[in-house]
Every structure is written in structure tokens, then in C-alpha cells.
Design a protein around this motif. Sequence first.
Motif, PDB file in Angstrom:
ATOM      1  N   GLN A 173       0.820  -1.206   0.000  1.00 33.63           N
ATOM      2  CA  GLN A 173       0.000   0.000   0.000  1.00 33.63           C
ATOM      3  C   GLN A 173       0.859   1.263   0.000  1.00 33.63           C
ATOM      4  O   GLN A 173       0.485   2.279   0.596  1.00 33.63           O
ATOM      5  N   SER A 174       2.003   1.207  -0.647  1.00 36.91           N
ATOM      6  CA  SER A 174       2.888   2.376  -0.677  1.00 36.91           C
ATOM      7  C   SER A 174       3.269   2.728  -2.106  1.00 36.91           C
ATOM      8  O   SER A 174       3.461   1.846  -2.958  1.00 36.91           O
ATOM      9  N   GLY A 175       3.365   4.045  -2.371  1.00 35.41           N
ATOM     10  CA  GLY A 175       3.862   4.538  -3.649  1.00 35.41           C
ATOM     11  C   GLY A 175       3.078   4.050  -4.853  1.00 35.41           C
ATOM     12  O   GLY A 175       1.866   3.823  -4.803  1.00 35.41           O
ATOM     13  N   ASN A 176       3.818   3.852  -5.963  1.00 36.41           N
ATOM     14  CA  ASN A 176       3.194   3.423  -7.215  1.00 36.41           C
ATOM     15  C   ASN A 176       2.661   2.000  -7.168  1.00 36.41           C
ATOM     16  O   ASN A 176       1.819   1.629  -7.983  1.00 36.41           O
ATOM     17  N   ILE A 177       3.156   1.208  -6.227  1.00 39.02           N
ATOM     18  CA  ILE A 177       2.741  -0.203  -6.157  1.00 39.02           C
ATOM     19  C   ILE A 177       1.240  -0.307  -5.936  1.00 39.02           C
ATOM     20  O   ILE A 177       0.569  -1.185  -6.486  1.00 39.02           O
ATOM     21  N   THR A 178       0.688   0.608  -5.133  1.00 39.52           N
ATOM     22  CA  THR A 178      -0.753   0.590  -4.858  1.00 39.52           C
ATOM     23  C   THR A 178      -1.571   0.675  -6.138  1.00 39.52           C
ATOM     24  O   THR A 178      -2.649   0.071  -6.244  1.00 39.52           O
ATOM     25  N   GLN A 179      -1.052   1.425  -7.122  1.00 37.05           N
ATOM     26  CA  GLN A 179      -1.780   1.628  -8.373  1.00 37.05           C
ATOM     27  C   GLN A 179      -1.614   0.473  -9.363  1.00 37.05           C
ATOM     28  O   GLN A 179      -2.298   0.443 -10.384  1.00 37.05           O
ATOM     29  N   LYS A 180      -0.718  -0.457  -9.061  1.00 36.47           N
ATOM     30  CA  LYS A 180      -0.393  -1.513 -10.021  1.00 36.47           C
ATOM     31  C   LYS A 180      -1.184  -2.803  -9.831  1.00 36.47           C
ATOM     32  O   LYS A 180      -1.010  -3.756 -10.579  1.00 36.47           O
ATOM     33  N   TRP A 181      -2.045  -2.828  -8.807  1.00 35.03           N
ATOM     34  CA  TRP A 181      -2.816  -4.059  -8.608  1.00 35.03           C
ATOM     35  C   TRP A 181      -4.124  -3.740  -7.903  1.00 35.03           C
ATOM     36  O   TRP A 181      -4.282  -2.699  -7.275  1.00 35.03           O
ATOM     37  N   SER A 182      -5.064  -4.630  -8.058  1.00 38.62           N
ATOM     38  CA  SER A 182      -6.349  -4.507  -7.368  1.00 38.62           C
ATOM     39  C   SER A 182      -6.853  -5.917  -7.061  1.00 38.62           C
ATOM     40  O   SER A 182      -6.383  -6.900  -7.643  1.00 38.62           O
ATOM     41  N   LEU A 183      -7.798  -6.000  -6.129  1.00 39.01           N
ATOM     42  CA  LEU A 183      -8.344  -7.304  -5.775  1.00 39.01           C
ATOM     43  C   LEU A 183      -9.227  -7.822  -6.903  1.00 39.01           C
ATOM     44  O   LEU A 183      -9.983  -7.058  -7.512  1.00 39.01           O
ATOM     45  N   VAL A 184      -9.116  -9.098  -7.173  1.00 39.07           N
ATOM     46  CA  VAL A 184      -9.982  -9.725  -8.174  1.00 39.07           C
ATOM     47  C   VAL A 184     -10.852 -10.762  -7.472  1.00 39.07           C
ATOM     48  O   VAL A 184     -10.423 -11.422  -6.530  1.00 39.07           O
ATOM     49  N   GLY A 185     -12.088 -10.861  -7.921  1.00 35.50           N
ATOM     50  CA  GLY A 185     -13.011 -11.815  -7.312  1.00 35.50           C
ATOM     51  C   GLY A 185     -13.895 -12.444  -8.360  1.00 35.50           C
ATOM     52  O   GLY A 185     -13.960 -11.986  -9.504  1.00 35.50           O
ATOM     53  N   GLY A 186     -14.579 -13.505  -7.982  1.00 36.03           N
ATOM     54  CA  GLY A 186     -15.501 -14.183  -8.881  1.00 36.03           C
ATOM     55  C   GLY A 186     -16.921 -14.067  -8.361  1.00 36.03           C
ATOM     56  O   GLY A 186     -17.179 -13.388  -7.374  1.00 36.03           O
ATOM     57  N   LEU A 187     -17.832 -14.748  -9.025  1.00 40.58           N
ATOM     58  CA  LEU A 187     -19.233 -14.699  -8.630  1.00 40.58           C
ATOM     59  C   LEU A 187     -19.815 -16.070  -8.342  1.00 40.58           C
ATOM     60  O   LEU A 187     -20.661 -16.223  -7.456  1.00 40.58           O
ATOM     61  N   ASN A 188     -19.377 -17.082  -9.064  1.00 38.08           N
ATOM     62  CA  ASN A 188     -20.042 -18.381  -8.992  1.00 38.08           C
ATOM     63  C   ASN A 188     -19.557 -19.268  -7.847  1.00 38.08           C
ATOM     64  O   ASN A 188     -20.268 -20.170  -7.413  1.00 38.08           O
ATOM     65  N   GLY A 189     -18.324 -19.047  -7.369  1.00 37.45           N
ATOM     66  CA  GLY A 189     -17.827 -19.823  -6.240  1.00 37.45           C
ATOM     67  C   GLY A 189     -17.648 -21.299  -6.517  1.00 37.45           C
ATOM     68  O   GLY A 189     -17.663 -22.124  -5.596  1.00 37.45           O
ATOM     69  N   ASP A 190     -17.454 -21.676  -7.787  1.00 36.67           N
ATOM     70  CA  ASP A 190     -17.239 -23.084  -8.121  1.00 36.67           C
ATOM     71  C   ASP A 190     -15.783 -23.306  -8.525  1.00 36.67           C
ATOM     72  O   ASP A 190     -14.956 -22.397  -8.487  1.00 36.67           O
ATOM     73  N   CYS A 191     -15.470 -24.532  -8.920  1.00 37.90           N
ATOM     74  CA  CYS A 191     -14.087 -24.858  -9.291  1.00 37.90           C
ATOM     75  C   CYS A 191     -13.603 -24.004 -10.457  1.00 37.90           C
ATOM     76  O   CYS A 191     -12.430 -23.619 -10.503  1.00 37.90           O
TER      77      CYS A 191
END
Length: 528
Positions: free
Chosen positions: A392-410
Motif C-alpha cells: 500500500q505504498s507509492g506506485n505499487i498501490t496503483q499496479k494491482w487490485s483485488l480480483v473476485g468471482g461470482l459463482n464460487g465453483d471450481c
Amino acid sequence: MSTSEVTRTIQLEKKKLLGEIEAILGSDFIKLTTLPAENIPIIRFNRQKTQNLLIGVKKYGYRLDGIFGLDLINEIEINYILSNPEYIAFSEIILQVHIEKKLELPSIANIFPNAQLLEENITHRLGMEFHLYDISTEQEIPKICHPVILGGKKLNKKFQKIGVFDDIHENNVYISTCTNRMNDKIEKIELTSGWYYSRTQPKLESLENLLKASILFQNQYRNEAFSLNLAYLLNLEKSLGITITNKVNNIRTLLAELDRIRSHLIWFENLAIILKQITLANKIHGFVKKIERENKSAFGNSTISDTILLGSVADISQTKAKNYFEFMEKISGSISRTLKKFVNLNSVKENLTGIGKISKQKAYEIGLSGPALRASGNFVDARKSNPYLSYQSGNITQKWSLVGGLNGDCYSRTKIRKSEITESMNIALELLKGLSSYVLPTAKPVTINEEHVFDPFTYTKIESPQGSLCIVFITENEKSSKKLHTIRILTPDLRNFSALSSILIGEDTRNISLILHTLDIRFPLIDL
């Protein structure tokens, strides 16, 4: 909303929750202390209030992160760690009860399903019995119960073997299922705890001395679990008050993401083998070997497992950082294209879609962690909810975000890992670019000696490739000391294994291997 407003909101929400807890406990509210270094409230309560208190906390969206116990000679102390990471940053609270050894403590397995194995662990180690209230009035229908044996042909030696491919667990019982003989659907699950592995935690606690404990821990896990070693050393540094430089934090963040990339690629390699996509498995295996060769060139170790030192880290020169950056830029495209091709295969979609499905609410309540939790739509990640290192510091914060799904299956759990590899490569590229353009000295390693004194309680949470991993240190008598009283390691593997009792219900027995693999459970780390 400004940062100050966000912080104020968080504080008010936690204050409100603590007020509600106090109302639930009434006159039985014994003690509230806040650990200065952790800002974690510890609330001590009377054992008769266990059920009401935990039900009340659950209503506020809190979930059980772990349970650990301490032997206090005449009493046993039980600590419940709860958090609400989806809504409140640094949301951990600890509910604590002291109980005489001759008495039982009410089980909370009917409130938090993942509590059962955690309570069993305490029973095995400390002899503490938990009384489970039977809230079921249904008559048990006789079923045929049988162990799950994972057989099949042995893999070629060149392939990594993790999760369901673990040698010991191919031939030994750790899950028993009760199956409806009419439709071959699983109707009941029994999970076995207490593995044959040398248990780490009792050994660490029996040593008491910090120096000996650290040597034992690092010798045991130096070549096995990068994230476990990282969490241990971060907590040890916190307990000793060791300050870490920005460069050390940046290199550690880089190493953690390289480990995540490697771990997820090995996961894809094994999934391709399960689905008989051997050509793609070989190609993914090639990526793993190339990354390992680059790691060895940059850090002197292909698995980067012993690169972290107390107060320091293995250095990387500007030239090697630049070479790694160029390598990562080149290979990232090939990895992305290969994984995209894999997840878009019709046979992969057909084999994984709808299997091992778990809803957003259920995944949160039963304690799932990591990609398995995020695949159900819960955007929970310790790198965001409990920031550490340089995430959560500097430019690194801007280089990624959380990814999630919807179906919760394999299939969702597969796509999540594909996206997380891309996010990790973005973080790694940003860090390598910085490390190749400026020179800063790395700190020298700190040598532990017999005179070191550490804090009475320290708690560290990190996000391993499998999920949230927590380490707790406690000294004797709630004061700074040279002696350890307990070390508790709470792994995502234990959480995800505990969740099987919910996930496997109603599934076809033929899908067990796929579900186990997509949860990415490392069996040696379930019951340390």
C-alpha cells in the motif's frame, strides 16, 4: 471520502461493536485491554456467555479466524480471533476466556462451522473438552460411510506434487464420506485431524527460549513454505521492535509475489494433469522452471525459501534486477496467453463449472480463505485489509487490485488464480523497475541472543498464495519477557480443510479430487 474520514468511520464502527459486546456480557464483562502495537481489543468474558457472545458478534458480520489455547497450570486460556476484513480495516478482536481444567467449555461449532477442527486441535494438545449443544431434532438415517482414498497412476517425477498429490495422503484416510447409494451424492462428511507430521507448535513452546525456537522453525520451514517463514520473521521483528528499511520491504514484497506466481503456476500444472491436458501441463511446467532459474540467478536460490533474514533480506543488484525485469516482461505475455487458452478450453469449462459451488455468504461464514474465498465474491485479502510490506505504498498501490468471482465453483477458483498471476506480475515488474534504477544498502541481519526481550503479545497476518496466514507470539504473565509461552500458527490450509464439511455435501464422490485441488490445501500445514 478523505482518509481521515475513513479512519474515523472505522474507529466508530469498532467502538460500537465493543459497546454491543459489553451489553451482551453485562456484569460478566471482566476485562478489556488493547494491545498498543496491534490495536487489537482483548475482551475477557465468563464461559457461561460463550454461546450468546459469539452469536452476537457473528450478527455484526464477524467471522472466526482462529482459536488457540494456553496452559496456565491451574487454568486454560482460550482465545477466539475474529475479524471483519470485508468492511473494517485492521478489524481483529480477541475474545478470551479462562476456565478451570476440570470444566468443559461450550463448543461454538454450531455458530462457526470451522470451529470444530480448531477445537479438536486444542483438545488434542491441551486436553480441554468442548461440549457441543445438539440443536438437531432429526433422526439420523443410517448411511454407509467410507474413507476417501485418492489413487490413480503415479505422476512423472518431473512434475511437482502438491495438494491431493501428496504421497502420504494418497494412501491414508483424512476424509470419510457418507454417500447416498441411489445417486452417489455425499450426504455427510467426517474430517480427521492429527496427522503423522512432527508437530511444530508443541516443540516451539517446549523450548521457551526465543533463539532455539527461531532456529528450529527456520530449519523446519526454510525449504518448504516461503510465506510461513515470512510471517514468522515479520512477527519476530515486530516482537523485538526491529525497524525494516524501505528497500528490504520492497525486496520482500517482490519475493512474496514471485512465490505467489510460482505457487499458482504449479497449481495450474497439476490441474492440467488432472484434466489430462498434458501438453499444456508441460508448457506450464516450463514456465515454472524458467522462473526458478531466474530466481537462482538473482537471489542464489531457485525456490527463494531462505532469502528472508531477521531484519534483512537477500539483496539483488541493479544489473540483476534489470535482467529480471526484462525476463518478466518477456515471459508474462506467454504465461497469460497459455493460461487464457487453458481456462477457455470447452473440456475445462465442462469439468469445472458448477462443481464445488459455494455462495458468497456461505464462503465467508465457513471461514474460507484466499482465492477460494474471493472466487465466491468476497473481496478479502490481508494485503488490503491488514497492509504490510510495500503493498500500500507509492506506485505499487496503483499496479494491482483485488480480483473476485461470482459463482464460487471450481471454474471460478481457476479463473481467479489466472487473474492473480497477472496482478502479481504487475507488482513484480513495478518493484523490479525501481530496484534496477536506484541504489540503497540493505540492512544487515540481526543476530538473536539470549538477552533479547520481546513484547507480551504480537500478531501478524499476511496473504499467502493459499490465503490468510496468522502468527501469534505470547510471553508469560502478560509482560515483556525472554521466554515464549505459546506460538500459534493459523494457516489457510486448516481453514479451507475445515470448510470441506460444507462444500462437499451434495457433491458426486467423483468430484472430490477436483474440489480438493481447487482449494489448494497443503496437507502438511493443516495440523502443525
